[in-house]
Write a protein that holds these residues in place. Structure first.
Motif, PDB file in Angstrom:
ATOM      1  N   GLU A 306       0.363  -1.299  -0.088  1.00 31.65           N
ATOM      2  CA  GLU A 306      -0.455   0.170   0.064  1.00 31.65           C
ATOM      3  C   GLU A 306       0.955   0.846  -0.409  1.00 31.65           C
ATOM      4  O   GLU A 306       2.075   1.093   0.580  1.00 31.65           O
ATOM      5  CB  GLU A 306      -0.947   0.326   0.712  1.00 31.65           C
ATOM      6  N   LYS A 308      -0.253   5.361   1.449  1.00 26.06           N
ATOM      7  CA  LYS A 308      -1.031   5.734   1.981  1.00 26.06           C
ATOM      8  C   LYS A 308      -0.370   7.588   1.755  1.00 26.06           C
ATOM      9  O   LYS A 308       0.061   7.916   2.552  1.00 26.06           O
ATOM     10  CB  LYS A 308      -1.786   5.117   3.262  1.00 26.06           C
ATOM     11  N   ASN A 310      -2.080  10.051   4.366  1.00 26.63           N
ATOM     12  CA  ASN A 310      -2.128  10.760   5.917  1.00 26.63           C
ATOM     13  C   ASN A 310      -2.058  11.951   6.025  1.00 26.63           C
ATOM     14  O   ASN A 310      -1.113  13.002   5.993  1.00 26.63           O
ATOM     15  CB  ASN A 310      -0.592   9.751   6.388  1.00 26.63           C
ATOM     16  N   SER A 340      -4.438   5.246  -1.022  1.00 24.71           N
ATOM     17  CA  SER A 340      -5.273   5.088  -0.070  1.00 24.71           C
ATOM     18  C   SER A 340      -4.866   6.321   0.389  1.00 24.71           C
ATOM     19  O   SER A 340      -3.415   7.238   0.324  1.00 24.71           O
ATOM     20  CB  SER A 340      -5.500   4.472   1.032  1.00 24.71           C
ATOM     21  N   ARG A 381     -11.105   7.370   5.404  1.00 21.67           N
ATOM     22  CA  ARG A 381      -9.855   6.600   4.602  1.00 21.67           C
ATOM     23  C   ARG A 381     -10.914   6.222   2.968  1.00 21.67           C
ATOM     24  O   ARG A 381     -11.564   5.808   3.272  1.00 21.67           O
ATOM     25  CB  ARG A 381      -9.776   5.079   5.177  1.00 21.67           C
ATOM     26  N   VAL A 383     -10.072   4.668  -0.503  1.00 21.64           N
ATOM     27  CA  VAL A 383      -9.026   3.900  -1.559  1.00 21.64           C
ATOM     28  C   VAL A 383      -9.476   3.181  -2.563  1.00 21.64           C
ATOM     29  O   VAL A 383      -9.900   3.062  -3.318  1.00 21.64           O
ATOM     30  CB  VAL A 383      -9.324   2.592  -0.305  1.00 21.64           C
TER      31      VAL A 383
END
Length: 431
Positions: A306, A308, A310, A340, A381, A383
């Protein structure tokens, strides 16, 4: 909260409160109390009384101050004074503890517009023999919240004269207080005095200076300070992003309005600011932040499965700019199985209701025709699978390069790449 809203009598509300405090954990009960106090709900008073009777109750200066201020604001002056006197007699042992309580009272009362009463507490503090660094730090913070910059600076000087070493935060509070009042000369004088006090210019101190310039929207000074940070190799942080971007009025308007002309690329954003902003340095400020990847690199987490992004800790404006920068970066990389964006559900937001960062991120990504959608397991979140993201990025407009053409721009390149480039130039010259 929903149970309380359904009650029709004071007795019924108190029964709901007693039941809640009696069956829930300390953490849950104190969170509910803080929510009621924040909303200036009259039920905060009986809720606090129920909390004081719980077996886990521990007296808190902040909660007692907030309740006393709410009582005063609601016209219950006698009850407010009684709560304050009982707190001092039952829970405080030393003069310094009383002084710290008065500092919290100053902040709580001034926050409710009761400045005269807040000044009364300050008068009480000045008549007390004070000792300890913690008291002066609290007093400086409370005076700045009240907008009393001169008094806060006097407390700062007293702190230094007594040998209590202040931190950059205290200088920043006083400087920002001057800046908000429009006293820019005094603000810069306090900033300059940081070095005289032996405070090294690191990331924290640099961000404090930026926050001071941000409070008075001095874009030229902010731009000069960002350049100084680059020369000193102080990388921008999340706070840097928030401070700088929150001071850009045209950018804030663009994000707030979310009109059809909202730029969806970094180059489009810079062009929009250049054409729409009446402030010459605003577009250059944003361009300067986009030229650095330090904040984005820290916000991105890469693994075999993944990638990500944030966005916790970012304001809505900063999140918008970071999303545009993020899309530019992932276009040129090999992606793992899943992509994500974590934007949270607004638990730490000052604004109640729909999470603002999530709302903005969804809107921007939808306009980009991105495949990222809210996860069914985590409502904070967004995704999507790698193949769909790769397909989307392939059709998304290729952004023009957003780089800083200043002489020191190479300092932002990774050291290894810079070394190989210079070695290549050297061998090329030999050949």
């Amino acid at each position: 909260m929903s149970e309380l809203e359904r009650t029709v009598t004071a007795g019924a509300a108190e029964r709901v409160i007693r039941s809640y405090v009696g069956t829930k954990s300390e953490r849950a009960a104190l969170a509910a109390l803080s929510r009621l106090l924040m909303d200036s709900d009259p039920l905060a008073i009986p809720f606090y009384e129920a909390v004081t009777q719980a077996r886990w109750f521990k007296w808190s200066s902040i909660h007692a101050s907030a309740v006393a201020a709410l009582l005063e604001a609601n016209g219950s002056t006698g009850e407010s004074k009684s709560l304050i006197s009982d707190s001092i007699s039952q829970h405080l042992q030393s003069t310094d503890e009383v002084a710290l309580f008065y500092c919290d009272l100053m902040a709580a009362f001034s926050a409710r517009g009761l400045k005269d009463r807040a000044v009364d507490f300050y008068t009480e503090i000045r008549s007390m023999p004070l000792s300890g660094r913690k008291v002066y730090m609290a007093m400086i913070k409370s005076l700045c919240l009240m907008g009393l910059a001169t008094e806060a600076e006097e407390a700062l000087k007293a702190m230094v004269s007594l040998g209590y070493q202040p931190e950059a935060a205290q200088f920043g509070l006083v400087a920002k207080c001057y800046g908000k009042s429009g006293s820019l000369v005094e603000m810069e004088r306090v900033i300059a005095s940081m070095s005289d006090a032996g405070i090294r210019l690191g990331t924290g101190a640099a961000n404090i200076v930026l926050s001071c310039y941000s409070s008075c929207r001095d874009h030229s000074k902010m731009l000069a300070w960002l350049k100084k940070m680059r020369k000193l190799r102080i990388a921008p942080t999340t706070k840097t992003f928030n401070f700088v971007l929150s001071s850009c009025p045209t950018l804030a308007w663009v994000v707030q309005e979310l009109d059809p002309s909202l730029p969806l690329t970094t180059t489009g954003l810079v062009k929009k600011l250049k054409s729409a902003s009446t402030l010459a340095s605003e577009a250059e400020l944003v361009h300067k932040l986009l030229a650095s990847s330090s904040v984005l690199n820290k916000a991105m987490e890469w693994s075999e499965t993944e990638v990500k992004l944030n966005l916790h800790g970012f304001s809505t404006i900063a999140a918008y700019v970071l999303i545009l920068q993020w899309v530019d970066v992932i276009k040129g990389r090999t992606l793992p199985l899943e992509v994500s964006v974590v934007c949270g559900i607004g638990k730490h937001s000052d604004v109640r209701g729909e999470p603002k960062v999530r709302e903005l991120v969804q809107e921007v990504l939808n306009r980009m025709e991105s495949p990222l959608r809210l996860s069914t397991r985590n409502k904070g979140r967004l995704v999507a699978k790698r193949d769909r993201v790769m397909q989307w990025l392939a059709s998304f407009p290729v952004p023009e390069e957003v780089t800083d053409k200043s002489p020191d721009a190479t300092s932002q390149q990774p050291f290894v790449f810079t070394l190989f480039r210079k070695l290549g130039q050297f061998f090329s010259t030999i050949m």
